[in-house]
Design a protein around this motif. Structure first.
Motif, PDB file in Angstrom:
ATOM      1  N   VAL A 118       0.853  -1.206   0.000  1.00 56.45           N
ATOM      2  CA  VAL A 118       0.000   0.000   0.000  1.00 56.45           C
ATOM      3  C   VAL A 118       0.880   1.244   0.000  1.00 56.45           C
ATOM      4  CG1 VAL A 118      -2.049  -1.035   1.025  1.00 56.45           C
ATOM      5  CG2 VAL A 118      -0.210  -0.224   2.523  1.00 56.45           C
ATOM      6  N   PHE A 119       2.029   1.150  -0.666  1.00 53.41           N
ATOM      7  CA  PHE A 119       3.028   2.221  -0.664  1.00 53.41           C
ATOM      8  C   PHE A 119       2.434   3.571  -1.047  1.00 53.41           C
ATOM      9  CE2 PHE A 119       5.985   4.836  -3.135  1.00 53.41           C
ATOM     10  CZ  PHE A 119       6.997   5.035  -2.214  1.00 53.41           C
ATOM     11  N   TRP A 120       1.652   3.607  -2.126  1.00 55.56           N
ATOM     12  CA  TRP A 120       1.154   4.879  -2.635  1.00 55.56           C
ATOM     13  C   TRP A 120       0.143   5.526  -1.691  1.00 55.56           C
ATOM     14  CZ3 TRP A 120       3.232   7.786  -6.248  1.00 55.56           C
ATOM     15  CH2 TRP A 120       4.169   7.192  -7.094  1.00 55.56           C
ATOM     16  N   TYR A 121      -0.630   4.718  -1.008  1.00 54.73           N
ATOM     17  CA  TYR A 121      -1.573   5.258  -0.020  1.00 54.73           C
ATOM     18  C   TYR A 121      -0.820   5.887   1.164  1.00 54.73           C
ATOM     19  CZ  TYR A 121      -5.191   2.498  -2.396  1.00 54.73           C
ATOM     20  OH  TYR A 121      -6.050   1.966  -3.328  1.00 54.73           O
ATOM     21  N   LEU A 142       8.916  -1.700  -8.041  1.00 55.68           N
ATOM     22  CA  LEU A 142       8.205  -1.563  -6.772  1.00 55.68           C
ATOM     23  C   LEU A 142       7.486  -0.223  -6.616  1.00 55.68           C
ATOM     24  CD1 LEU A 142      10.669  -3.145  -4.170  1.00 55.68           C
ATOM     25  CD2 LEU A 142       8.368  -3.940  -4.737  1.00 55.68           C
ATOM     26  N   PHE A 143       8.171   0.873  -6.998  1.00 55.28           N
ATOM     27  CA  PHE A 143       7.684   2.191  -6.617  1.00 55.28           C
ATOM     28  C   PHE A 143       7.301   3.121  -7.764  1.00 55.28           C
ATOM     29  CE2 PHE A 143      10.786   1.009  -3.157  1.00 55.28           C
ATOM     30  CZ  PHE A 143       9.805   0.615  -2.252  1.00 55.28           C
ATOM     31  N   SER A 144       7.446   2.682  -8.999  1.00 56.74           N
ATOM     32  CA  SER A 144       7.032   3.544 -10.102  1.00 56.74           C
ATOM     33  C   SER A 144       5.508   3.637 -10.154  1.00 56.74           C
ATOM     34  CB  SER A 144       7.538   2.996 -11.442  1.00 56.74           C
ATOM     35  OG  SER A 144       8.928   3.158 -11.551  1.00 56.74           O
ATOM     36  N   PRO A 145       4.967   4.817 -10.461  1.00 52.95           N
ATOM     37  CA  PRO A 145       3.511   4.946 -10.581  1.00 52.95           C
ATOM     38  C   PRO A 145       2.983   4.104 -11.733  1.00 52.95           C
ATOM     39  CG  PRO A 145       4.632   6.926 -11.367  1.00 52.95           C
ATOM     40  CD  PRO A 145       5.668   6.083 -10.718  1.00 52.95           C
ATOM     41  N   GLU A 146       1.834   3.473 -11.521  1.00 49.64           N
ATOM     42  CA  GLU A 146       1.228   2.626 -12.545  1.00 49.64           C
ATOM     43  C   GLU A 146      -0.184   3.076 -12.890  1.00 49.64           C
ATOM     44  OE1 GLU A 146       1.408  -1.306 -11.014  1.00 49.64           O
ATOM     45  OE2 GLU A 146       3.561  -1.532 -11.338  1.00 49.64           O
ATOM     46  N   LEU A 147      -0.961   3.382 -11.876  1.00 51.67           N
ATOM     47  CA  LEU A 147      -2.348   3.778 -12.084  1.00 51.67           C
ATOM     48  C   LEU A 147      -2.462   5.288 -12.252  1.00 51.67           C
ATOM     49  CD1 LEU A 147      -3.941   1.524  -9.317  1.00 51.67           C
ATOM     50  CD2 LEU A 147      -3.617   0.992 -11.750  1.00 51.67           C
ATOM     51  N   THR A 148      -3.568   5.724 -12.821  1.00 56.46           N
ATOM     52  CA  THR A 148      -3.770   7.162 -13.059  1.00 56.46           C
ATOM     53  C   THR A 148      -3.684   7.953 -11.766  1.00 56.46           C
ATOM     54  OG1 THR A 148      -5.189   6.697 -14.960  1.00 56.46           O
ATOM     55  CG2 THR A 148      -5.348   8.892 -13.969  1.00 56.46           C
ATOM     56  N   TYR A 180      -0.151   8.834 -10.567  1.00 58.70           N
ATOM     57  CA  TYR A 180       0.440  10.011 -11.219  1.00 58.70           C
ATOM     58  C   TYR A 180      -0.160  11.304 -10.656  1.00 58.70           C
ATOM     59  CZ  TYR A 180       2.716   7.030 -14.669  1.00 58.70           C
ATOM     60  OH  TYR A 180       3.529   6.097 -15.280  1.00 58.70           O
ATOM     61  N   LEU A 181      -1.448  11.283 -10.384  1.00 63.16           N
ATOM     62  CA  LEU A 181      -2.106  12.484  -9.856  1.00 63.16           C
ATOM     63  C   LEU A 181      -1.545  12.869  -8.494  1.00 63.16           C
ATOM     64  CD1 LEU A 181      -5.842  11.853 -10.858  1.00 63.16           C
ATOM     65  CD2 LEU A 181      -4.257  13.534 -11.832  1.00 63.16           C
ATOM     66  N   VAL A 182      -1.426  11.891  -7.591  1.00 59.48           N
ATOM     67  CA  VAL A 182      -0.908  12.226  -6.263  1.00 59.48           C
ATOM     68  C   VAL A 182       0.590  12.533  -6.313  1.00 59.48           C
ATOM     69  CG1 VAL A 182      -2.685  10.936  -5.026  1.00 59.48           C
ATOM     70  CG2 VAL A 182      -0.534   9.800  -5.594  1.00 59.48           C
ATOM     71  N   LEU A 183       1.302  11.907  -7.258  1.00 56.04           N
ATOM     72  CA  LEU A 183       2.726  12.197  -7.410  1.00 56.04           C
ATOM     73  C   LEU A 183       2.951  13.668  -7.760  1.00 56.04           C
ATOM     74  CD1 LEU A 183       5.707  11.241  -7.636  1.00 56.04           C
ATOM     75  CD2 LEU A 183       5.247  10.751 -10.046  1.00 56.04           C
ATOM     76  N   PHE A 184       2.198  14.145  -8.757  1.00 59.53           N
ATOM     77  CA  PHE A 184       2.414  15.506  -9.242  1.00 59.53           C
ATOM     78  C   PHE A 184       1.685  16.575  -8.425  1.00 59.53           C
ATOM     79  CE2 PHE A 184       3.060  13.051 -13.335  1.00 59.53           C
ATOM     80  CZ  PHE A 184       4.443  13.180 -13.303  1.00 59.53           C
ATOM     81  N   TRP A 222       7.336   9.150 -16.550  1.00 60.90           N
ATOM     82  CA  TRP A 222       6.260   9.153 -17.556  1.00 60.90           C
ATOM     83  C   TRP A 222       6.792   9.220 -18.978  1.00 60.90           C
ATOM     84  CZ3 TRP A 222       1.908  13.378 -18.254  1.00 60.90           C
ATOM     85  CH2 TRP A 222       0.889  12.829 -19.041  1.00 60.90           C
ATOM     86  N   LEU A 223       7.524  10.278 -19.310  1.00 61.13           N
ATOM     87  CA  LEU A 223       7.931  10.474 -20.697  1.00 61.13           C
ATOM     88  C   LEU A 223       9.063   9.552 -21.132  1.00 61.13           C
ATOM     89  CD1 LEU A 223       7.725  14.375 -20.945  1.00 61.13           C
ATOM     90  CD2 LEU A 223       6.041  12.679 -21.694  1.00 61.13           C
ATOM     91  N   PHE A 224      10.145   9.511 -20.329  1.00 57.77           N
ATOM     92  CA  PHE A 224      11.318   8.720 -20.707  1.00 57.77           C
ATOM     93  C   PHE A 224      11.858   7.906 -19.520  1.00 57.77           C
ATOM     94  CE2 PHE A 224      11.408  12.719 -23.200  1.00 57.77           C
ATOM     95  CZ  PHE A 224      11.172  12.185 -24.453  1.00 57.77           C
ATOM     96  N   PRO A 225      11.065   6.962 -19.010  1.00 55.03           N
ATOM     97  CA  PRO A 225      11.528   6.163 -17.866  1.00 55.03           C
ATOM     98  C   PRO A 225      12.809   5.402 -18.200  1.00 55.03           C
ATOM     99  CG  PRO A 225       9.571   5.184 -18.869  1.00 55.03           C
ATOM    100  CD  PRO A 225       9.738   6.539 -19.494  1.00 55.03           C
ATOM    101  N   LEU A 226      13.677   5.289 -17.213  1.00 53.26           N
ATOM    102  CA  LEU A 226      14.963   4.648 -17.439  1.00 53.26           C
ATOM    103  C   LEU A 226      14.857   3.125 -17.502  1.00 53.26           C
ATOM    104  CD1 LEU A 226      17.233   6.806 -15.062  1.00 53.26           C
ATOM    105  CD2 LEU A 226      16.833   7.075 -17.516  1.00 53.26           C
TER     106      LEU A 226
END
Length: 202
Positions: free
Chosen positions: A30-33, A99-105, A108-112, A197-201
Motif C-alpha cells: 500500500v506504498f502509494w496510499y 516496486l515504486f514507479s507509478p502505474e495507475l492514473t 500520477y495524480l498524487v505524485l504531481f 512518464w515520458l522517458f523512464p529509465l
C-alpha cells in the motif's frame, strides 16, 4: 550552530519525517496510499511554521524546467554508465522501478499534485529554510541534502540514497539561490515527469 541544534521544531520535524518514511517503506503493498498520507502530514507540519524569512514571489519557470531536465540528464547518463561498467546498482534500479514507479492514473495524480510539492515544501520550504536562519547558504545546502537523503535509508537501497543526495543537492542549490519554493517544485515536477512518464529509465 548552537541555535540550530536547539531548534525544536526543526528537530521534531526531521524525526517525524524519519518515522513516517520508515513506515511508508515497510508497507510496500500500500506504498502509494501511505506515501500520500505521509506527505500530507509533513505538508501540514510545515505550514504550521511561521518564519520571518520571506520567500521570493518571482516565477522562475525557465530555470525550473531547465534544471529539472538537466537533472534528468545526469540520471540518464548515470544509468548508462552503470550498465556499461556492469555495476551491481543496475539490479537495484530495476527492482526499485518495479516496486515504486507509478502505474495507475491516481498514482500520477498524487505524485504531481501532492508528493512532489509536499517533498519540496517540507525539505526545502521548511527544513532548508530553517537551516538558512541558522547557517550560511552553502552549509544549508549540504545539511539539507544529507537530511533529505538520510530518510532514503529506510528503503534499504543504496541507489535511492545516491539519488536523494544528487537531487537534494541540486534542489538545495536552487532554493538557496532564488529562495523560491515554486522554483524547486517546478524543477522536481519536470524531473519526475521525464523519469516516470515520458522517458523512464527502466
Amino acid at each position: 550552530m548552537r541555535k540550530l541544534i536547539t531548534d525544536r521544531r526543526l528537530l521534531f520535524g526531521y524525526i517525524l519525517a524519519h518515522l513516517f518514511i520508515f513506515f511508508t517503506f515497510e508497507q510496500e503493498k500500500v506504498f502509494w496510499y501511505i506515501f500520500t498520507a505521509t506527505m500530507l502530514i509533513l505538508i501540514s507540519y510545515s505550514i504550521l511554521d511561521e518564519t520571518e524569512q520571506r520567500e521570493s514571489r518571482k516565477f522562475h519557470l525557465f530555470i525550473g524546467i531547465l534544471s529539472g531536465a538537466l537533472l534528468y540528464g545526469v540520471f540518464w547518463i548515470g544509468d548508462i554508465l552503470i550498465d556499461l561498467l556492469k555495476l551491481p546498482l543496475s539490479n537495484q534500479i530495476t527492482a526499485l522501478f518495479k516496486l515504486f514507479s507509478p502505474e495507475l492514473t491516481w498514482h500520477y495524480l498524487v505524485l504531481f499534485l501532492i508528493i512532489v510539492p509536499g517533498e519540496e515544501i517540507f525539505w526545502r520550504g521548511f527544513i532548508q529554510k530553517k537551516l538558512l536562519t541558522h547557517t550560511n547558504p552553502w552549509t544549508s545546502i549540504v545539511l539539507s541534502t544529507l537530511l533529505y537523503a538520510s530518510v532514503q535509508i529506510h528503503s534499504g537501497e543504496f541507489v535511492l540514497i545516491l539519488a536523494g543526495l544528487t537531487g537534494g543537492f541540486v534542489w538545495g542549490i536552487l532554493y538557496a539561490w532564488k529562495r523560491s519554493i515554486r522554483l524547486v517544485i517546478i524543477s522536481h515536477l519536470v524531473f519526475d515527469l521525464l523519469l516516470f512518464w515520458l522517458f523512464p529509465l527502466r
